[in-house]
Enzyme design. Structure first.
Site, PDB file in Angstrom:
ATOM      1  CE  LYS A 139       0.185  -1.357  -8.636  1.00 20.72           C
ATOM      2  NZ  LYS A 139      -0.376  -0.565  -7.493  1.00 20.72           N
ATOM      3  CE1 TYR A 224      -0.600  -6.013  -6.958  1.00 20.63           C
ATOM      4  CE2 TYR A 224      -1.981  -4.072  -6.755  1.00 20.63           C
ATOM      5  CZ  TYR A 224      -0.786  -4.714  -6.532  1.00 20.63           C
ATOM      6  OH  TYR A 224       0.233  -4.061  -5.884  1.00 20.63           O
TER       7      TYR A 224
HETATM    8  P1  NAD Z   1       3.257   7.312  -1.305  1.00 18.13           P
HETATM    9  O1  NAD Z   1       2.447   8.516  -1.614  1.00 18.13           O
HETATM   10  O2  NAD Z   1       3.183   6.744   0.052  1.00 18.13           O
HETATM   11  O3  NAD Z   1       4.809   7.623  -1.614  1.00 18.13           O
HETATM   12  C1  NAD Z   1       5.212   8.340  -2.761  1.00 18.13           C
HETATM   13  C2  NAD Z   1       6.555   8.973  -2.515  1.00 18.13           C
HETATM   14  O4  NAD Z   1       6.842   9.811  -3.632  1.00 18.13           O
HETATM   15  C3  NAD Z   1       6.597   9.873  -1.257  1.00 18.13           C
HETATM   16  O5  NAD Z   1       7.806   9.663  -0.591  1.00 18.13           O
HETATM   17  C4  NAD Z   1       6.551  11.284  -1.829  1.00 18.13           C
HETATM   18  O6  NAD Z   1       7.211  12.238  -1.027  1.00 18.13           O
HETATM   19  C5  NAD Z   1       7.276  11.089  -3.165  1.00 18.13           C
HETATM   20  N1  NAD Z   1       6.959  12.111  -4.144  1.00 18.13           N
HETATM   21  C6  NAD Z   1       7.848  12.732  -4.927  1.00 18.13           C
HETATM   22  N2  NAD Z   1       7.248  13.620  -5.717  1.00 18.13           N
HETATM   23  C7  NAD Z   1       5.935  13.588  -5.430  1.00 18.13           C
HETATM   24  C8  NAD Z   1       4.809  14.308  -5.910  1.00 18.13           C
HETATM   25  N3  NAD Z   1       4.919  15.225  -6.870  1.00 18.13           N
HETATM   26  N4  NAD Z   1       3.608  14.008  -5.391  1.00 18.13           N
HETATM   27  C9  NAD Z   1       3.464  13.073  -4.447  1.00 18.13           C
HETATM   28  N5  NAD Z   1       4.515  12.338  -3.939  1.00 18.13           N
HETATM   29  C10 NAD Z   1       5.736  12.614  -4.428  1.00 18.13           C
HETATM   30  O7  NAD Z   1       2.892   6.232  -2.413  1.00 18.13           O
HETATM   31  P2  NAD Z   1       3.116   4.651  -2.320  1.00 18.13           P
HETATM   32  O8  NAD Z   1       1.879   4.018  -1.811  1.00 18.13           O
HETATM   33  O9  NAD Z   1       4.395   4.350  -1.641  1.00 18.13           O
HETATM   34  O10 NAD Z   1       3.186   4.291  -3.888  1.00 18.13           O
HETATM   35  C11 NAD Z   1       4.342   4.554  -4.673  1.00 18.13           C
HETATM   36  C12 NAD Z   1       4.325   3.655  -5.900  1.00 18.13           C
HETATM   37  O11 NAD Z   1       4.351   2.304  -5.491  1.00 18.13           O
HETATM   38  C13 NAD Z   1       3.097   3.796  -6.785  1.00 18.13           C
HETATM   39  O12 NAD Z   1       3.452   3.695  -8.120  1.00 18.13           O
HETATM   40  C14 NAD Z   1       2.220   2.619  -6.394  1.00 18.13           C
HETATM   41  O13 NAD Z   1       1.388   2.166  -7.442  1.00 18.13           O
HETATM   42  C15 NAD Z   1       3.249   1.587  -6.037  1.00 18.13           C
HETATM   43  N6  NAD Z   1       2.766   0.624  -5.026  1.00 18.13           N
HETATM   44  C16 NAD Z   1       2.939  -0.685  -5.251  1.00 18.13           C
HETATM   45  C17 NAD Z   1       2.522  -1.611  -4.313  1.00 18.13           C
HETATM   46  C18 NAD Z   1       2.773  -3.074  -4.525  1.00 18.13           C
HETATM   47  O14 NAD Z   1       2.220  -3.873  -3.775  1.00 18.13           O
HETATM   48  N7  NAD Z   1       3.590  -3.445  -5.491  1.00 18.13           N
HETATM   49  C19 NAD Z   1       1.899  -1.183  -3.132  1.00 18.13           C
HETATM   50  C20 NAD Z   1       1.757   0.184  -2.922  1.00 18.13           C
HETATM   51  C21 NAD Z   1       2.196   1.083  -3.872  1.00 18.13           C
END
Ligand code: NAD
Length: 372
Positions: A139, A224
């Site tokens: 999401k 949420y």
């Molecule tokens: P994060 O920044 O920790 O991870 C993102 C990943 O994408 C990293 O590994 C990064 O290297 C990669 N990436 C590739 N291209 C990129 C770019 N151009 N810029 C930045 N990063 C890039 O993020 P996250 O917290 O893991 O979130 C990722 C997704 O998961 C989002 O869509 C977020 O909304 C979703 N999320 C959902 C929940 C949930 O509870 N369902 C919780 C956290 C995050």
């Protein structure tokens, strides 16, 4: 269809006649091969090895009944190799964003789980579907309704299932909120209040950049509050009003810091919702009905959700066993694929939130109610 494959499919589906109506099942079995044992777990490839993938999804995949971690897609080869060693993923199943499309040739991978910044969800979902994989996408589903439409079309054209990572739809306390409302345990529902807040750290992170996030606290946290309002109400809003809040114009140059939005439902139920990137851990889903109220606080955490019901008869704590929400979400998706069932969190569900959030931003910008 060869007899061996038909027998395999019948075994998987209990002969329920879903073979003809479930193209994703047919495709999965074709890739798995007719001789695949029925107990086979579906292989999941994580795309984007960031905080959620590393902190929650990879560990959850060690607890799933119906799926396992078999693929890694990353822009950092060294990180991917470390993960591969830690989780026993063969090196041949590591992909970069450039080689990602070759995943179509890999029989170890059935499901691609897109865990990238929001604006990349559409591209990787579509590429995964074109490679013949089922897709679980985090999401918010995407950053526009038209992207959601393209994602749904791509998965449909490929005969693959698409689910959105709405883990709370599998979580017992949140399901209890739905039940209490649906069964009118405290009489008819009247009003809902939902809020989710979190204090963001790093001012340079992608979540604060419009091009990557597609919005601010609404698309990350408010989603949420919106989901909870919709699944507690059990109906769709017919109009929205909204206002944004800003106390740090430097940090929140591109996306909104806080937002409050109200939803009006056709039944007359109203919901007051909010999200903020500037409050410490605000997190509450509350529903008021004719003869009592029910609430979760916190309602949205990975662990430690607590719930209460109250009314003239006093206040009672809800008691449910804790689960791993991510394992439950992934196992449900695998179950849907293996047994030809529709997921309860399809692309259409993600699209509806994106559609409503688009209307919320429009309402905030224009200072007027927006009809849905
Ligand atoms: P994060 O920044 O920790 O991870 C993102 C990943 O994408 C990293 O590994 C990064 O290297 C990669 N990436 C590739 N291209 C990129 C770019 N151009 N810029 C930045 N990063 C890039 O993020 P996250 O917290 O893991 O979130 C990722 C997704 O998961 C989002 O869509 C977020 O909304 C979703 N999320 C959902 C929940 C949930 O509870 N369902 C919780 C956290 C995050």
């Amino acid at each position: 269809m060869p007899e061996t494959r038909r027998r395999f499919l019948e075994k998987m589906t209990g002969g329920l006649g879903v073979v003809a109506s479930a193209p994703w099942l047919l495709g999965s079995a074709r890739r798995a091969g007719a001789a695949e044992p029925p107990g086979r777990k579906l292989g999941v490839a994580l795309v984007g090895l960031g905080t959620l993938a590393g902190g929650e999804l990879a560990p959850a995949l060690q607890q799933t009944r119906l799926c396992r971690l078999t693929g890694l897609v990353s822009g950092h080869p060294e990180k991917a190799r470390q993960w591969a060693q830690q989780y026993g993923v063969p090196e041949k199943n590591i992909y970069s964003y450039e080689t990602f499309d070759r995943i179509g040739d890999n029989r170890d991978i059935d499901i691609v789980y897109v865990v990238l910044p929001n604006s990349m969800h559409a591209e990787y979902t579509i590429r995964a579907a074109k490679a013949g994989k089922h897709v679980l996408c985090e999401k918010p589903m995407a950053v526009s309704v038209s992207e959601c439409d393209e994602m749904i079309s791509a998965c449909r054209a490929a005969g693959r299932q698409l689910a959105i990572g709405y883990r709370l739809q599998f979580e017992p306390y949140n399901r209890e909120m739905m039940r209490l409302a649906r069964e009118k345990v405290f009489g008819g529902l009247k009003i809902i209040e939902t809020s989710v807040g979190f204090r963001t750290g790093d001012p340079n992170q992608w979540r604060l950049k419009m091009a990557l996030a597609g919005g601010g606290s609404l698309v990350d946290l408010g989603i949420y509050a919106l989901q909870a309002a919709r699944y507690i109400a059990g109906e769709e809003p017919i109009s929205v009003t909204a206002q944004t809040g800003l106390t740090d114009a430097v940090k929140f140059r591109e996306v909104e810091e806080s937002i409050v939005f109200d939803l009006k439902f056709a039944s007359g139920v109203v919901a007051s919702c909010s999200s903020s990137y500037a409050t410490v851990l605000a997190n509450r889903f509350w529903a008021g009905a004719e003869r009592g109220w029910f609430e979760l606080a916190p309602g949205q955490y990975y662990q430690g959700i607590r719930g209460r019901t109250g009314g003239p008869q006093g206040v009672k704590e809800m008691q449910f066993a804790a689960i791993n929400q991510f394992a439950a979400e992934m196992d449900d998706f695998a179950d849907c694929i293996l047994n030809g069932k529709p997921t309860r969190v399809p692309g259409e569900e993600g699209r509806q939130d994106v559609r409503i959030m688009t209307a919320i931003y429009e309402a905030a910008a224009n200072g007027r109610a927006v009809a849905l």
